[in-house]
Write a protein that holds these residues in place. Structure first.
Motif, PDB file in Angstrom:
ATOM      1  N   ALA A 148     -33.573 -12.329   9.140  1.00  0.00           N
ATOM      2  CA  ALA A 148     -32.505 -11.796   9.986  1.00  0.00           C
ATOM      3  C   ALA A 148     -31.196 -11.684   9.219  1.00  0.00           C
ATOM      4  O   ALA A 148     -30.452 -10.697   9.353  1.00  0.00           O
ATOM      5  CB  ALA A 148     -32.330 -12.673  11.229  1.00  0.00           C
ATOM      6  N   LEU A 149     -30.900 -12.689   8.394  1.00  0.00           N
ATOM      7  CA  LEU A 149     -29.702 -12.626   7.551  1.00  0.00           C
ATOM      8  C   LEU A 149     -29.839 -11.538   6.491  1.00  0.00           C
ATOM      9  O   LEU A 149     -28.900 -10.784   6.220  1.00  0.00           O
ATOM     10  CB  LEU A 149     -29.475 -13.972   6.865  1.00  0.00           C
ATOM     11  N   GLU A 150     -31.011 -11.452   5.892  1.00  0.00           N
ATOM     12  CA  GLU A 150     -31.246 -10.490   4.818  1.00  0.00           C
ATOM     13  C   GLU A 150     -31.081  -9.055   5.308  1.00  0.00           C
ATOM     14  O   GLU A 150     -30.488  -8.208   4.625  1.00  0.00           O
ATOM     15  CB  GLU A 150     -32.646 -10.699   4.251  1.00  0.00           C
ATOM     16  N   LYS A 151     -31.586  -8.771   6.509  1.00  0.00           N
ATOM     17  CA  LYS A 151     -31.531  -7.419   7.063  1.00  0.00           C
ATOM     18  C   LYS A 151     -30.194  -7.107   7.746  1.00  0.00           C
ATOM     19  O   LYS A 151     -29.944  -5.959   8.104  1.00  0.00           O
ATOM     20  CB  LYS A 151     -32.666  -7.228   8.073  1.00  0.00           C
ATOM     21  N   GLY A 152     -29.351  -8.146   7.928  1.00  0.00           N
ATOM     22  CA  GLY A 152     -28.082  -7.917   8.612  1.00  0.00           C
ATOM     23  C   GLY A 152     -28.211  -7.907  10.118  1.00  0.00           C
ATOM     24  O   GLY A 152     -27.263  -7.521  10.820  1.00  0.00           O
ATOM     25  N   THR A 153     -29.353  -8.336  10.633  1.00  0.00           N
ATOM     26  CA  THR A 153     -29.522  -8.444  12.091  1.00  0.00           C
ATOM     27  C   THR A 153     -28.551  -9.468  12.652  1.00  0.00           C
ATOM     28  O   THR A 153     -28.083  -9.344  13.790  1.00  0.00           O
ATOM     29  CB  THR A 153     -30.969  -8.863  12.432  1.00  0.00           C
ATOM     30  N   ILE A 154     -28.263 -10.496  11.860  1.00  0.00           N
ATOM     31  CA  ILE A 154     -27.223 -11.460  12.207  1.00  0.00           C
ATOM     32  C   ILE A 154     -26.236 -11.537  11.054  1.00  0.00           C
ATOM     33  O   ILE A 154     -26.546 -11.161   9.920  1.00  0.00           O
ATOM     34  CB  ILE A 154     -27.804 -12.862  12.501  1.00  0.00           C
ATOM     35  N   ASP A 155     -25.025 -12.016  11.352  1.00  0.00           N
ATOM     36  CA  ASP A 155     -23.960 -12.095  10.352  1.00  0.00           C
ATOM     37  C   ASP A 155     -23.834 -13.473   9.728  1.00  0.00           C
ATOM     38  O   ASP A 155     -23.253 -13.625   8.644  1.00  0.00           O
ATOM     39  CB  ASP A 155     -22.615 -11.740  10.989  1.00  0.00           C
ATOM     40  N   ALA A 156     -24.351 -14.483  10.435  1.00  0.00           N
ATOM     41  CA  ALA A 156     -24.203 -15.858   9.966  1.00  0.00           C
ATOM     42  C   ALA A 156     -25.263 -16.724  10.632  1.00  0.00           C
ATOM     43  O   ALA A 156     -25.830 -16.352  11.667  1.00  0.00           O
ATOM     44  CB  ALA A 156     -22.802 -16.381  10.298  1.00  0.00           C
ATOM     45  N   ALA A 157     -25.500 -17.878  10.024  1.00  0.00           N
ATOM     46  CA  ALA A 157     -26.492 -18.798  10.584  1.00  0.00           C
ATOM     47  C   ALA A 157     -26.198 -20.215  10.137  1.00  0.00           C
ATOM     48  O   ALA A 157     -25.811 -20.456   8.990  1.00  0.00           O
ATOM     49  CB  ALA A 157     -27.903 -18.410  10.140  1.00  0.00           C
ATOM     50  N   GLU A 158     -26.376 -21.147  11.047  1.00  0.00           N
ATOM     51  CA  GLU A 158     -26.314 -22.564  10.683  1.00  0.00           C
ATOM     52  C   GLU A 158     -27.703 -23.151  10.832  1.00  0.00           C
ATOM     53  O   GLU A 158     -28.509 -22.685  11.639  1.00  0.00           O
ATOM     54  CB  GLU A 158     -25.305 -23.311  11.556  1.00  0.00           C
TER      55      GLU A 158
END
Length: 362
Positions: free
Chosen positions: A203-213
């Motif tokens: 999801a981070l790699e594809k830009g589906t999300i902008d950030a993750a903890e």
């Protein structure tokens, strides 16, 4: 005469042994339980803590009480552990109670209230401040009793694809964040996302999300986030600790012999030391490796911390009025936090601050 005394004594000894053997067998029955964990086996500290706990129970009971651990997905998905224990699918689970805040926001107090307590304060509140009694009052509604076990310590603020300079940068930010903290992110304009650990990287790699903890350096390194999001923020204000729990089906728990219950309690305390100590040992070298790999370590700006803190306070005030469990827990934790912080500011903070300043001189 001596021979008669010997035979009499021997006969009494034999009779005693005949009576004692079944009594011992009755008091030490063979019991087999299954433990469903919320963690994959790849998380060798969280899931490893479950394995260590099960081993300790077996050792304490001379292998008469054995608990077999199962990783997330082997019996039930990681986020369904509480339901599996509640309905008796398994006898015991190891999980983070804030995963179930959708059932009741008060579950977040079992794991970590955003802007709440650090690891030492939280376990102290649970054990000595009445916190665990309040948690178990809530769990009883699910036919469950809980015992605190391993903790991650304070967590990191997560991996961001772009730099966070002010509150404005949170607007529309698609942020994978666990538990109750998502309500605070939403209140300040972010878009919280609930994504399982194994799905965060793509999801981070594809830009589906902008950030993750996730958790902290050691576990984050395993998931490879540094390859797709360079900005690594701290602190994880939503988790000043990451307190786990062993949760038992109440009917199964009440049916256990008292010394088996004591074994579970003792092994849970042992697992707390094992998990928390291991994280404290593994996170420092992992953070160094992440920096070498290109992570850019950043503190959250002060206005972001203060803005989120204010938003959290408004949410807590509303919930305290409308939710009896939340209201009782928040009043208890807040009072305990104020007293604890006043003390820690005197000794702990001054010592830690001095030693951190001196670190570069040695």
């Amino acid at each position: 005469m001596k021979r008669r005394k010997f035979l009499t004594a021997g006969g009494l000894g034999l009779a005693a042994s005949v009576v004692a053997a079944p009594a011992i067998a009755q008091s030490m029955p063979e019991v087999r339980w299954r433990l469903a964990a919320s963690w994959p086996k790849a998380l060798d500290t969280l899931y490893g803590g479950c394995e260590y706990f099960c081993k300790r129970v077996a050792e304490i009971t001379d292998n008469r009480f054995q608990i077999q651990p199962f990783a997330a997905g082997e019996i039930v998905p990681g986020l369904q552990v509480l339901d599996a224990v509640s309905n008796g699918t398994v006898e015991i689970g190891n999980t983070a109670l804030y995963y179930y805040w959708g059932k009741n926001p008060a579950f977040t107090f079992g794991t970590a209230l955003p802007f709440g307590l650090n690891t030492r304060q939280h376990i102290s509140w649970l054990q000595w401040g009445g916190g665990q009694d309040l948690v178990n009052d809530l769990l009883k509604e699910q036919n469950i009793i809980g015992i605190p076990t391993g903790s991650t310590g304070a967590q990191m603020g997560g991996w961001f694809r772009k730099e966070i300079k002010s509150m404005a940068d949170l607007q529309g930010l698609k942020f994978r964040v666990g538990g109750f903290a998502g309500t605070i992110i939403a209140k300040v304009g972010g878009v919280p996302q609930q994504i399982a650990g194994g799905d965060i990287y793509p999801a981070l790699e594809k830009g589906t999300i902008d950030a993750a903890e996730w958790v902290g350096p050691y576990d984050d390194e395993k998931l490879g986030f540094v390859k797709v999001a360079k900005f690594y923020y701290y602190p994880g204000w939503w988790e000043g600790t990451g307190q786990g729990h062993n949760i038992m089906n109440l009917d199964k728990w009440n049916a256990l012999p008292k010394h088996y219950r004591a074994a579970v309690e003792s092994a849970s305390r042992d697992a707390f030391t094992w998990v928390t100590g291991k994280y404290d040992a593994l996170n420092p070298p992992a953070l160094k490796r992440l920096l070498v790999a290109g992570a850019i370590l950043k503190p959250f700006p002060q206005d972001v911390l203060e803005g989120c803190y204010s938003a959290a306070g408004e949410i807590y005030a509303d919930l305290a009025r409308s939710n009896p469990h939340f209201g009782k827990m928040y009043a208890s934790l807040s009072a305990y936090r104020n007293e604890s912080l006043a003390w820690m500011q005197v000794a702990e903070l001054s010592f830690d601050s001095f030693m951190m300043r001196m670190r570069t001189r040695t």
